[in-house]
Design a protein around this motif. Structure first.
Motif, short mmCIF file in Angstrom:
data_model
loop_
_atom_site.label_atom_id
_atom_site.label_comp_id
_atom_site.label_asym_id
_atom_site.label_seq_id
_atom_site.Cartn_x
_atom_site.Cartn_y
_atom_site.Cartn_z
N ALA A 3 16.99 33.71 50.76
CA ALA A 3 16.57 34.68 49.74
C ALA A 3 16.21 34.00 48.43
O ALA A 3 15.68 34.65 47.53
CB ALA A 3 17.69 35.69 49.51
N PRO B 165 13.82 32.13 47.09
CA PRO B 165 12.55 32.31 46.36
C PRO B 165 12.35 33.73 45.85
O PRO B 165 11.58 33.95 44.93
CB PRO B 165 11.49 31.93 47.39
N PHE B 166 13.09 34.71 46.47
CA PHE B 166 12.97 36.07 45.95
C PHE B 166 13.87 36.25 44.73
O PHE B 166 13.55 36.98 43.80
CB PHE B 166 13.36 37.09 47.04
N ILE B 167 15.01 35.56 44.75
CA ILE B 167 15.91 35.67 43.60
C ILE B 167 15.27 35.01 42.38
O ILE B 167 15.26 35.55 41.28
CB ILE B 167 17.27 35.00 43.91
N ASN C 278 12.07 34.50 41.40
CA ASN C 278 10.69 34.80 41.70
C ASN C 278 9.77 34.35 40.57
O ASN C 278 9.21 35.14 39.83
CB ASN C 278 10.53 36.29 41.97
N ASP C 279 9.64 33.03 40.47
CA ASP C 279 8.80 32.46 39.43
C ASP C 279 8.25 31.17 40.00
O ASP C 279 9.03 30.38 40.56
CB ASP C 279 9.65 32.21 38.18
N GLN D 224 10.42 28.23 41.94
CA GLN D 224 10.20 28.00 43.37
C GLN D 224 9.79 26.55 43.63
O GLN D 224 10.18 25.95 44.63
CB GLN D 224 9.13 28.97 43.88
N SER E 33 0.68 30.83 48.07
CA SER E 33 1.73 30.93 47.05
C SER E 33 2.82 29.93 47.42
O SER E 33 2.69 29.19 48.38
CB SER E 33 2.30 32.35 47.02
N PHE F 265 5.81 30.68 48.45
CA PHE F 265 6.73 31.17 49.49
C PHE F 265 6.59 30.42 50.81
O PHE F 265 7.58 29.89 51.31
CB PHE F 265 6.53 32.67 49.70
N TYR G 52 9.47 28.07 52.74
CA TYR G 52 10.06 28.31 54.06
C TYR G 52 9.75 27.17 55.03
O TYR G 52 10.57 26.84 55.88
CB TYR G 52 9.62 29.67 54.61
#
Lengths: 290, 337
Positions: free
Chosen positions: B21, B23-25, B27-28, B32, B157, B159, B163
């Motif tokens: 989680a 990169p969602f926490i 989120n910048d 990242q 991006s 993300f 991963y």
């Protein structure tokens, strides 16, 4: 191949070689006696160069006095560092690498913070050039070579002809046996660090006016010094001299006649050298076993 | 449930969830980017620790990363292979280099091995510098393509990059975990602690050392390939000996007694710390130096041994004894081995 360049190339090689000798001999003494790879050695050299800038350039202290001051200041700092940081972890390889590297970062960062990260120029104490044999020698470089020879001579006398030198060699050869003879191992390690860092400081003052002075000078210096002591033999004083001169001449000849490939060949050569002669060219002469 | 079971069944899944989680926490794009760097350097630091666990100290691991990175860059730009083939190929090339160089270098003693890896890494870096026609030279290797979209994920991006590198890290963690828990782990430890004794009970020293070295180089090559396509630009300056040394500090600061968590924790701590303090370059130099020295002197087992270390301190305080050295996993490693 242009033969007329050879005197100049030899002069440059000698000059570079002697500066490598100065930097590397301090490193090799510390490594030989404390058995710590002092990654911060380049930073002590950098501090010496800043001594040249602040004492000689800014405060106007005479050049030779500046050298003595730098040896004293950097040497005492080195002894302090040995006492506080190196002594407790001297017996262990891994932490000694980490602490020495940490010290290098800390000193470089602190110097950049205190003195500013910009490059500083030290005016030459001995301006002028000398023309002989179709080559140009700057007087300054000749003086540096001379002073370096004097310093190395003094070091040779200290190590081979005095009681202190014998004690140092004893500790380098076998710590337990040396301490059985009543030699203080801690004391010798401390003194060796003082001598090593003092030499680095002297090298800094001597080379500061020739090269540019800035706080991140140490990384390249320690790298070259490591190569020199690998070439010459780890912990060996004649090895440091031989290695330093050899590196100076290889670089000087190589860059003139071969170009950048010299560096690749040099490292490949050192690689093979370590494989077949881990002690270097002059391993086990004088100071240490590796 | 015992504390150990609690950690295993609650702590680990939570930790895995946190990594997934992350990169969602944060989120910048910049945070990242830091997360991606942490994972990349963790892979290198894990490899370093794997080599250290057979009693050898490498300071040239970035050289193998460079081999992977440039191999992958060449394969995609000059040969025209897709990134998804180039990455495993680059890893295999790095592993082959690792196996051959390991066979040559690993017979040296610790001190000589350190210098050999230094020389090897410099030969690699200088070859790149002095071969501009093929490898870009000092100016760098530009225009490395981004990875093609996979499973509907386009690499536009941070993300997917995160991963991907997290997946590589997970594979490496899995491999090391399995090795550590099998006969290999014990064998490695025996080699590090007492090579002659290990040999006398029938351990083929070279075989195990080369195995550990090759695995470490394989993943360094994979990380290098990822790094090349993530930055889309390579410079020999990314792979200096100093870079290797700093990466190895991650593992040591995290704690060399912790085979898997140590390097990751160390990388996370040392990458994030200067950002947390908003340190300038100068100040982060001072900070790193201070952290290296303080950790070795006060938490010699590394950051992850802090709870144990606190226990040691409290016990000493209660007995009014002199504060002992504490946990020192490195005391078995002697340069002579």
């Amino acid at each position: 191949m242009d033969v007329s360049l050879i005197p100049q190339v030899i002069a440059n090689g000698l000059m570079m070689g002697m500066s490598y000798v100065l930097i590397a001999s301090g490193l090799t003494i510390v490594l030989g006696i404390t058995r710590i790879i002092n990654f911060a050695h380049g930073e002590f050299y950098m501090l010496g160069a800043f001594c040249a800038y602040y004492f000689f350039q800014m405060a106007g202290v005479p050049y030779l006095v500046t050298i003595l001051l730098a040896i004293l200041a950097v040497g005492v700092l080195g002894m302090g560092v040995e006492r506080v940081l190196f002594r407790p972890i001297r017996e262990f390889f891994l932490p000694s690498v980490v602490v020495a590297l940490g010290l290098a970062f800390f000193l470089a960062g602190t110097a950049a913070w205190l003195f500013g990260p910009e490059e500083k120029v030290v005016t030459s104490p001995f301006p002028g050039v000398l023309n002989a044999l179709g080559a140009t020698f700057s007087v300054e470089r000749l003086v540096v070579i001379l002073i370096a020879i004097v310093i190395m001579g003094g070091l040779w006398y200290l190590i081979t002809r005095t009681k202190l030198g014998r004690a140092l060699r004893g500790v380098a050869q076998d710590r337990e046996a040396a301490s059985l003879q009543g030699i203080s191992v801690n004391g010798m390690c401390n003194i060796s660090m003082g001598i090593g860092c003092g030499l680095a400081g002297a090298a800094g003052v001597l080379l500061g006016p020739i090269f540019i002075v800035h706080p991140y000078l140490g990384a390249l210096a320690i790298f070259k010094a490591l190569i020199v002591i690998i070439l010459g033999g780890i912990g060996s004083m004649p090895g440091a001299v031989l290695g330093g001169l050899l590196l100076g001449f290889i670089e000087s000849f190589g860059l003139t006649y071969l170009g950048g490939v010299t560096d690749v060949l040099l490292f490949a050569f050192i690689f093979v050298l370590i494989l077949f002669r881990p002690g270097g060219l002059m391993g086990r002469v004088w100071v240490i076993r590796h | 449930m015992s504390r150990r079971e609690l950690a295993k069944w609650v702590g680990l899944p939570l930790l895995a969830l946190l990594f997934l989680a992350a990169p969602f926490i944060f989120n910048d794009p910049y945070y990242q980017h830091l997360l991606i760097l942490i994972c990349t350097w963790s892979i290198l630091a894990l490899g370093f620790l794997l080599i250290l666990s057979v009693g050898q100290f490498t300071i040239g691991h970035a050289g193998f990363m460079a081999i992977g990175a440039y191999a992958s860059a060449l394969l995609t730009t000059k040969v025209g292979v897709s990134f998804w083939f180039a990455l495993p190929l680059a890893a295999v090339i790095a592993a082959i280099f690792g196996a051959v160089m390991g066979w040559v270098m690993l017979r040296a003693r610790m001190g000589a091995f350190l210098l050999l890896t230094l020389c090897f890494a410099e030969v690699v870096r200088l070859t790149i510098v002095y071969w501009p026609s093929l490898l870009g030279g000092r100016a760098g290797f530009p225009n490395i393509p981004r990875p093609d979209a996979i499973f509907g994920m386009a690499f536009d991006s941070k993300f997917p990059y995160y991963y991907l590198i997290l997946f590589l890290l997970a594979v490496m963690v899995f491999v090391i975990y399995r090795m550590d828990r099998s006969k290999f782990g014990l064998t490695f430890k025996s080699i590090a602690q007492n090579p002659p004794l290990a040999q006398s009970v029938g351990v083929h020293l070279m075989r195990y050392k080369i195995l550990a070295f090759t695995v470490a180089c394989f993943f360094a090559g994979a990380a290098g390939s990822f790094y090349a396509h993530y930055l889309t630009f390579l410079s020999p300056e990314y792979f200096t000996v100093w870079k290797s040394l700093i990466v190895q500090m991650y593992a040591i600061i995290g704690g060399i007694g912790f085979m898997i968590a140590g390097p990751i924790a160390g990388a996370a701590f040392l990458v994030v710390l200067p950002e947390l303090l908003r340190a300038t370059e100068t100040f982060s130099f001072i900070l790193y130096g201070a952290v290296f020295i303080l950790v070795i002197f006060f938490i010699p087992g590394g950051l992850l041994s802090l709870p144990q270390q606190v226990g040691v301190w409290r016990q000493a305080l209660r007995r009014r004894a002199k504060i002992p050295g504490g946990i020192r996993p490195w005391q078995y490693l002697r340069p002579g081995s």
